[in-house]
Design an enzyme around this catalytic site. Structure first.
Site, short mmCIF file in Angstrom:
data_model
loop_
_atom_site.label_atom_id
_atom_site.label_comp_id
_atom_site.label_asym_id
_atom_site.label_seq_id
_atom_site.Cartn_x
_atom_site.Cartn_y
_atom_site.Cartn_z
N GLU A 122 -5.38 15.94 -1.52
CA GLU A 122 -4.10 16.02 -0.81
C GLU A 122 -3.17 17.07 -1.41
O GLU A 122 -2.40 17.71 -0.68
CB GLU A 122 -3.42 14.64 -0.81
CG GLU A 122 -4.06 13.64 0.15
CD GLU A 122 -5.39 13.11 -0.34
OE1 GLU A 122 -6.23 12.72 0.49
OE2 GLU A 122 -5.60 13.10 -1.58
N GLU A 160 -8.49 16.84 6.00
CA GLU A 160 -9.80 16.23 5.86
C GLU A 160 -10.23 15.58 7.18
O GLU A 160 -9.49 14.77 7.76
CB GLU A 160 -9.77 15.18 4.75
CG GLU A 160 -11.13 14.59 4.45
CD GLU A 160 -11.04 13.31 3.63
OE1 GLU A 160 -12.09 12.67 3.46
OE2 GLU A 160 -9.93 12.97 3.20
N HIS A 171 -4.88 1.40 3.71
CA HIS A 171 -4.84 1.70 5.14
C HIS A 171 -3.69 1.00 5.85
O HIS A 171 -3.55 1.13 7.07
CB HIS A 171 -6.18 1.30 5.78
CG HIS A 171 -7.36 1.94 5.11
ND1 HIS A 171 -8.18 1.25 4.25
CD2 HIS A 171 -7.81 3.21 5.14
CE1 HIS A 171 -9.11 2.07 3.79
NE2 HIS A 171 -8.91 3.27 4.31
N TYR A 216 -2.50 7.93 0.62
CA TYR A 216 -3.11 9.09 -0.04
C TYR A 216 -2.09 10.18 -0.34
O TYR A 216 -2.39 11.12 -1.08
CB TYR A 216 -4.22 9.67 0.83
CG TYR A 216 -5.37 8.74 1.12
CD1 TYR A 216 -5.49 7.51 0.47
CD2 TYR A 216 -6.33 9.07 2.05
CE1 TYR A 216 -6.54 6.64 0.75
CE2 TYR A 216 -7.40 8.21 2.33
CZ TYR A 216 -7.49 7.00 1.68
OH TYR A 216 -8.53 6.15 1.95
#
Length: 731
Positions: free
Chosen positions: A437, A406, A508, A463
């Site tokens: 994913e 992505e 993150h 992810y």
């Protein structure tokens, strides 16, 4: 004798097969009908024998193909060079495909799998799977629908591999066939994979895949609602939907041939809804009578696909007694083969079991490692710049390499790590994917089968967790269950770990790497510096090419653009790639003369520990730092040597206290006889919150320094220092 067997035999003896006009045979001539019946009957007898062997304590697998034998028609409509990733009820398909090639032994193959024999041709006794390299049958385990992303990936990659001139195992007009059950069709892995196939076709990419939903109406004990599969998949734009009754070859054959022709000629995905029936329950231990009425079970015997084929044979002129004789003869042949295999050995040592997991040929990997671009740049680079430059070198050196994920194409990644590569190498080599994913990893797994070397990117470590089974259940198991004949030469780039400033939160700043370290055979690497990143990435790609190694390349986000080490403007964290090697499992040592302390760390812990070491040096305490670099397999020889030099080890682990990398490091030291002092500091067992609150749960340099001082002073309670970061007070 099982009631199902008795029902078929009595119908053949009585000739009570029902009527079927010869004109309804749908193109199957008499030799083809006999071929179909023999494949179906062979599979049925193998299912009965599996239960008999299990009851005798000799067999280990009883999920049957009984009732699904209509899939033999699919094998007959395909070529033996069409790669097949099959449902576990595909015994008849396997037998029918084997009969397309001379000198094959499908009965022996399946029996060896049932008995767990070391000579079994695909898994070598490790599991009962349908697979054979000569038959283009790629073995699949029973994780629900997990093989669909790989199948779609292979279909997408076939055309790309031939377009790039890469040596591919299968022809350019091959059809990828993938079968699964009606219950599996509901799994997110299946829906995501099929969506990816439709999405690729929508963008005019070739996707030659035949998706076969073998609908028997049950997921173990849970019934599939009538009409659900057609409702879910029957009107999807871009997906041709065809339906056939697998129990009735007279009508099914033409539909199956049409499905195969459509895929082969138009290179588009086709969904074949093959109606089947399930006999003998889900598996040998499944008491079907506990959730179905006996009359319902017995009523299904009338839908037996063997009866359907026998009916067509009799309509074509064969005698029912002749069909019965052939049926009984096939059982006798299987019994004879069982006797031949009686004394054959299974796997006899742990080494034999594990041999296909992680073949390592370091000399060959070193020979295959890509050279630096010529002339090499002498400009010091950041971690991100180094990864970008190395990817460019590898793409230029090897046409097999593709980079995708992505946002990796036009945008160049959310952190710019793949910037400019799409412009240099084109959309066939560097491209964007759907936001899924599971599908990203499946595309990579399929591309590896097609002869490519995929380098997919998962945008953040957090992810990955919804797609881990693509690495665990598919990627790591394929060489294990194929004796290394099929592999996954893939390098998965993942941005991860914590300490990212200004963009916080646990999505993150994820430090959960324990899920990767316990996957057998998986290489997990974590470069902290630019020169290490270049060397390790070259090694991973060379290992993929040489040993079909599957690697995870974990990139510390907080270090991507780091330039300084000690002081602002010192550029101490920039580095020049001199082309030095970084073999798998070899650490990097920042040595000092006569160290009083060794800090063992990785990732963000490397610059943190180096700064602490500088402060310790100002106190007269020489401390060295060992960067593990490779988190799996751990560089045990190097960390043991460094530990013995100082006699005092501080494990600096930025991952969580429970399940973190440090646990493995300490275990390796203790198990290998290190008798010195050991302490560990780690982050707390917490997700990472936003903003400054992250500093409350993440490992800090002050905590590292405190532990180092106490350890170097010989504190007798040093082993309890890690409690400080697990929510308890330090002593």
């Amino acid at each position: 004798m099982h009631a199902l067997d008795a029902h078929l035999r009595s119908a053949l003896v009585a000739g009570s097969l029902g009527s079927s006009p010869a004109s309804a045979r749908g193109g199957l001539d008499v030799p083809a009908l006999w071929q179909l019946f023999e494949a179906q009957a062979t599979s049925r007898h193998l299912d009965f024998v599996a239960r008999e062997l299990q009851q005798a304590g000799r067999g280990y697998y009883t999920i049957s193909s009984a009732g699904h034998e209509g899939n033999a028609m699919v094998a007959m409509a395909l070529r033996a060079t069409d790669p097949a990733l099959l449902h576990y009820r595909s015994g008849a398909f396997y037998v029918a495909r084997a009969r397309q090639l001379p000198r094959t032994t499908p009965v022996r193959d399946v029996l060896q799998g049932l008995l767990g024999l070391a000579d079994e041709p695909i898994a070598g006794g490790r599991h009962k799977v349908f697979g054979h390299p000569n038959l283009s049958v790629i073995p699949q385990t029973s994780t629900v629908a997990s093989h669909l992303p790989r199948a779609v990936g292979l279909a997408v990659a076939l055309h790309r591999a031939h377009r790039l001139g890469v040596d591919c195992e299968w022809p350019a007009d091959a059809v990828v066939v993938c079968s699964f059950g009606d219950a599996s069709a509901n799994h997110s892995t299946a829906t995501g994979a099929i969506n990816t196939a439709i999405n690729a076709a929508y963008r005019d990419l070739p996707v030659p895949i035949l998706l076969i939903c073998e609908d028997n109406g049950f997921g173990i004990s849970v019934p599939t609602p009538d009409g659900w599969i057609e409702t879910a998949y029957g009107s999807r734009p871009g997906l041709d939907y065809l339906v056939a009754d697998g129990s009735d070859p007279a009508t099914a054959w033409a539909v199956i041939v049409q499905a195969v022709r459509t895929v082969r000629e138009r290179h588009l995905p086709v969904f074949l809804h093959l109606r089947t029936v399930r006999f003998l329950g889900h598996a040998g231990s499944d008491a079907e009578i506990s959730y179905r009425k006996l009359r319902e079970i017995e009523a299904d015997y009338g839908r037996d696909p063997l009866l359907g084929t026998a009916r067509e044979l009799v309509a074509a002129g064969a005698a029912a007694g002749e069909v019965l004789d052939r049926y009984l003869m096939l059982r006798a042949e299987i019994d004879t083969e069982v006797d031949r295999l009686r004394d054959k050995p299974g796997l006899r040592s742990a080494g034999e079991v594990m041999a296909p997991l992680a073949p390592r040929h370091p000399a060959a990997v070193a020979e295959a490692t890509y050279p630096l671009q010529s002339p090499p740049s002498s400009r010091p680079r950041t971690l991100a710049e180094s990864i970008n430059a190395t990817l460019g070198d590898i793409l230029a050196a090897d046409q097999r390499v593709i980079v995708f994920g992505e946002d990796v194409g036009v945008k160049g990644g959310v952190y710019g790590v793949t910037g400019g590569l799409a412009r240099r190498f084109g959309a066939a080599r560097v491209f964007d994917t759907v936001l899924d994913e599971q599908s990203i990893l499946g595309l990579g797994l399929g591309a590896g089968l097609a002869g490519l070397i995929p380098i997919p990117e998962v945008q953040y470590l957090a992810y990955l967790h919804n797609a881990e089974d693509q690495l665990r259940g598919e990627g790591a198991t394929l060489p294990f269950f194929s004796r290394g004949r099929f592999g996954n030469p893939m390098i998965v780039r993942i941005a991860g770990l914590a300490y990212q400033k200004g963009f916080g939160g646990h999505f993150h700043n994820d430090n959960a790497v324990g899920v990767l370290r316990d996957i057998p055979g998986l290489v997990v690497c974590c470069p902290a510096r630019a020169d290490d990143a270049a060397a390790m990435l070259r090694t991973c790609v060379a290992a993929a090419s040489t040993d079909a190694t599957l690697s995870v390349f974990l990139e510390p986000i907080a270090l991507y653009h780091r330039r300084d080490l000690y002081e602002p403007g010192d550029n101490g964290w920039l580095a020049v790639d001199h082309g030095d090697p970084a073999p798998i499992g070899e650490a990097r040592r920042y040595s000092v003369p006569e160290p009083a302390l060794t800090m063992i760390t990785f990732g963000n812990g490397v610059p943190m520990s180096l700064r602490v070491a500088r402060r310790l040096a100002n106190r007269g305490i020489p401390a060295e730092v060992l960067d593990l670099r490779w988190l799996a397999p751990l560089p045990v020889t190097d960390l043991l040597a460094a530990a013995q030099d100082s006699g005092r080890v501080l494990v600096v682990d930025e991952t969580r206290h429970t399940g973190g990398v440090g646990e493995g490091v300490i275990a390796a030291l203790v198990e290998n006889g290190f008798t010195g002092q050991i302490a560990r500091v780690a982050s707390r067992d917490s997700f990472v919150p936003l903003g400054a609150a992250a500093n409350l749960v993440l490992l800090s340099e002050d905590q590292i320094e405190k532990a180092a001082l106490e350890l170097s002073a010989g504190d007798p309670d040093v082993h309890r220092l890690s409690e400080d970061l697990s929510g308890k007070e330090a002593r």
